[in-house]
Design an enzyme around this catalytic site. Sequence first.
Site, mmCIF file in Angstrom:
data_model
loop_
_atom_site.group_PDB
_atom_site.id
_atom_site.type_symbol
_atom_site.label_atom_id
_atom_site.label_comp_id
_atom_site.label_asym_id
_atom_site.label_seq_id
_atom_site.Cartn_x
_atom_site.Cartn_y
_atom_site.Cartn_z
ATOM 1 N N CYS A 176 13.947 52.663 45.169
ATOM 2 C CA CYS A 176 13.968 53.543 46.346
ATOM 3 C C CYS A 176 12.703 53.323 47.169
ATOM 4 O O CYS A 176 11.663 52.939 46.643
ATOM 5 C CB CYS A 176 14.030 55.018 45.942
ATOM 6 S SG CYS A 176 15.477 55.501 45.002
ATOM 7 N N ASP A 177 12.813 53.596 48.452
ATOM 8 C CA ASP A 177 11.631 53.596 49.304
ATOM 9 C C ASP A 177 11.833 54.602 50.428
ATOM 10 O O ASP A 177 12.897 54.636 51.051
ATOM 11 C CB ASP A 177 11.369 52.218 49.900
ATOM 12 C CG ASP A 177 10.014 52.171 50.587
ATOM 13 O OD1 ASP A 177 9.007 51.968 49.884
ATOM 14 O OD2 ASP A 177 9.959 52.369 51.818
#
EC number: 3.6.1.9
Length: 212
Positions: A78-79
């Site tokens: 995730c970012d």
Amino acid sequence: MTSTLVLASASPARRQVLRAAGIDPVVRVSDVDEDAVAAALPPDTAPATVVVELARAKAAAVAADIPEYAADCVVVGCDSMLLLDGELQGKPHTPEVARARWAQMAGRSAELVTGHCVLRLRGGAVVAEATDCSATTVHFAKPEPEELDAYLASGEPLQVAGAFTLDGLGGWFVDRIEGDPSSVIGIGLPLLRRLLGDVGVGVAQLWRHPAR
């Protein structure tokens, strides 16, 4: 049947979201140079694509280095970044930058975008991939000067996207959100469930105590 989720993130908040939702992730931190990944993208790359590519890079790096789980697992990367005035903002790292960010966003709204990448591994190889981005509108309050001083002194906003948290001290300065709260924290459960389904994994397979 896949029962192991490997979280490609050092974020305690993401880990806690998963744990509260019944999943005990295996945590593996990637050594991806996020700035280098972002810099390699074309200048006009859409914000959603930027965070998805960063999430993909993290997941791919971890997937390449987990032989003990590679027989059958899913890797999740995730970012998150804050989109304000057309610009993506990541972690401020210093109190000075965090203060400038808050001067810009106090009393306003911005969009928190979180890229997600799910890789399914089987027999040591990636056999399926699913990616997408969630976007949540965050309406910020106006902290009093002494409140902002105390918040910056806590160190909390320095290592989080957008210089705020929803689930910590920063929650005092968020008036409301439009969208998925878990996505603002860093990993969107509704979106993750859909992506897991896209790679053939039911979320209940990953729970500590599967429903009977």
